[in-house]
Design a protein around this motif. Structure first.
Motif, short mmCIF file in Angstrom:
data_model
loop_
_atom_site.label_atom_id
_atom_site.label_comp_id
_atom_site.label_asym_id
_atom_site.label_seq_id
_atom_site.Cartn_x
_atom_site.Cartn_y
_atom_site.Cartn_z
N ALA A 207 -2.20 8.76 5.13
CA ALA A 207 -1.67 9.18 3.83
C ALA A 207 -1.20 10.63 3.89
CB ALA A 207 -2.74 9.01 2.76
N LEU B 296 -6.40 3.95 -0.54
CA LEU B 296 -7.39 4.90 -0.01
C LEU B 296 -8.82 4.58 -0.43
CD1 LEU B 296 -5.40 8.26 -0.24
CD2 LEU B 296 -6.05 7.02 1.82
N LEU C 27 0.82 4.14 -2.79
CA LEU C 27 0.53 5.53 -2.43
C LEU C 27 1.59 6.48 -2.98
CD1 LEU C 27 -1.26 7.50 -0.67
CD2 LEU C 27 0.47 7.19 1.12
N THR C 28 2.83 6.08 -2.89
CA THR C 28 3.93 6.95 -3.32
C THR C 28 4.41 6.64 -4.74
OG1 THR C 28 5.54 5.43 -2.30
CG2 THR C 28 4.75 7.27 -0.96
N ASP D 287 0.83 -1.21 0.00
CA ASP D 287 0.00 0.00 0.00
C ASP D 287 0.86 1.26 0.00
OD1 ASP D 287 -2.29 -1.47 -0.04
OD2 ASP D 287 -2.74 -1.25 2.10
N MET E 128 -6.11 2.10 3.91
CA MET E 128 -5.28 3.15 4.48
C MET E 128 -6.17 4.36 4.76
SD MET E 128 -1.91 5.02 2.83
CE MET E 128 -0.95 3.50 2.77
N ALA F 135 1.19 11.06 -3.21
CA ALA F 135 0.35 10.85 -2.03
C ALA F 135 -0.73 11.92 -1.94
CB ALA F 135 1.21 10.85 -0.77
N GLN G 129 -3.42 11.24 -4.56
CA GLN G 129 -4.35 10.16 -4.25
C GLN G 129 -5.30 10.52 -3.12
OE1 GLN G 129 -2.82 6.06 -4.28
NE2 GLN G 129 -1.02 6.80 -5.38
N ILE G 130 -4.88 11.41 -2.24
CA ILE G 130 -5.80 11.90 -1.19
C ILE G 130 -6.92 12.71 -1.83
CG2 ILE G 130 -6.00 13.48 0.76
CD1 ILE G 130 -3.07 12.68 1.47
N LYS H 56 -9.32 10.43 -4.03
CA LYS H 56 -9.77 9.19 -3.40
C LYS H 56 -11.12 8.71 -3.94
CE LYS H 56 -11.30 9.54 0.84
NZ LYS H 56 -12.73 9.07 0.78
#
Length: 300
Positions: free
Chosen positions: A99, A89, A23-24, A19, A94, A68, A71-72, A75
């Motif tokens: 995040a 997410l 994310l990164t 994960d 997560m 990151a 993706q926040i 989401k």
């Protein structure tokens, strides 16, 4: 019982690691580090391995932070698309808070590490994160011009290496920026073609005029021509200390010709298979061209 606990712990650890990598976007971050290192090698008269390590770490954190934050923000729309719905997410594996902690930590670490090289390197790193997160990402659902905006932070890593080595942003760094800037249009429009239906679900505008037709491919072909011209321009020695031999220019032009071939083929067929070949050819182009530039530099 203990073996079950150990197995569960190992599975949990592997899931968290996976994960974190999603994310990164570790793979993308690595490619950005490669570009930055290539830019540094082009500029440095004497290679300082400490600076090179700091550049690689700072660049990695910089891109990881951008991804990151992205993706926040995305989401909910990620949950709508097949290729992104299983990200940490949207699935709830997560939390947003975790995040965000990663994104902020990576931002601070990235900028601090780049600042230890020189202030200009940190400045461009910070600009990259800001534009990608605060301008490019929100514009994806507003206008196809988002690709133009996204090409700015995407083009920074190659020239960032030059700035890290010299402490200056001059015509040389400007050329490195332009090469990677114009490359991104055929590259990301090829991806936009492949993912057109998926992007439509999320309301993203990732093709010229947001249409999947020959008009979009004509734009791809045009920007590929521009990319090739900019990439071989250093042979004229108009780009300061960054120049290339005629043979290098021929090699670069031939590599660009592969992209043009698939661009014209896509224009003829309008098939996803040719868009995929164009996308792969673009990855080959930017990777090999950067290597060829570095080899050329050390032959001077």
């Amino acid at each position: 019982m203990s073996s079950t606990v150990i197995t569960d712990t190992k599975t949990t650890t592997n899931t968290l690691l996976s994960d974190f990598k999603q994310l990164t976007k570790v793979g993308l971050s690595t490619s950005v580090v490669f570009s930055s290192v290539a830019g540094y090698m082009l500029a440095a008269d004497v290679i300082n391995y400490s600076t090179l390590l700091l550049l690689a770490l700072g660049g990695f954190f910089m891109v990881g932070a951008s991804n990151a934050f992205n993706q926040i923000i995305e989401k909910d729309t990620d949950a709508l698309m097949q290729r992104t719905k299983n990200r940490p997410l949207p699935t709830g594996r997560m939390t947003v808070n975790f995040a965000m902690t990663v994104a902020v930590l990576f931002t601070v670490l990235g900028i601090a590490i780049l600042y230890s090289i020189n202030p200009k390197t940190a400045f461009f790193g910070a600009i990259s994160i800001f534009i990608y997160t605060s301008v490019y990402t929100p514009l994806k659902s507003v206008t196809p011009l988002t690709v133009f905006v996204g090409a700015i932070p995407g083009a920074i890593p190659f020239m960032l290496g030059w700035v890290a080595a010299t402490g200056n942003f001059g015509i040389e760094a400007g050329f490195l920026f332009m090469i990677q800037f114009f490359w991104q249009f055929p590259h990301f429009w090829a991806i936009g073609w492949l993912q057109f239906e998926e992007y439509q679900k999320a309301g993203y505008n990732m093709l010229p005029m947001n249409t999947k037709d020959k008009g979009a491919v004509k734009q791809i072909i045009f920007y590929t021509f521009v990319m090739i011209l900019v990439s071989i321009a250093p042979v004229l020695k108009l780009s300061g200390d960054f120049y290339i031999y005629p043979l290098t220019a021929v090699i670069v032009a031939l590599l660009g010709g592969i992209m043009l071939f698939y661009g014209f083929k896509l224009h003829k067929t309008e098939q996803n298979t040719d868009a995929r070949k164009l996308m792969l050819a673009s990855v080959l182009y930017i990777t090999v061209v950067q290597i060829v530039y570095v080899v050329d530099k050390f032959l001077h």
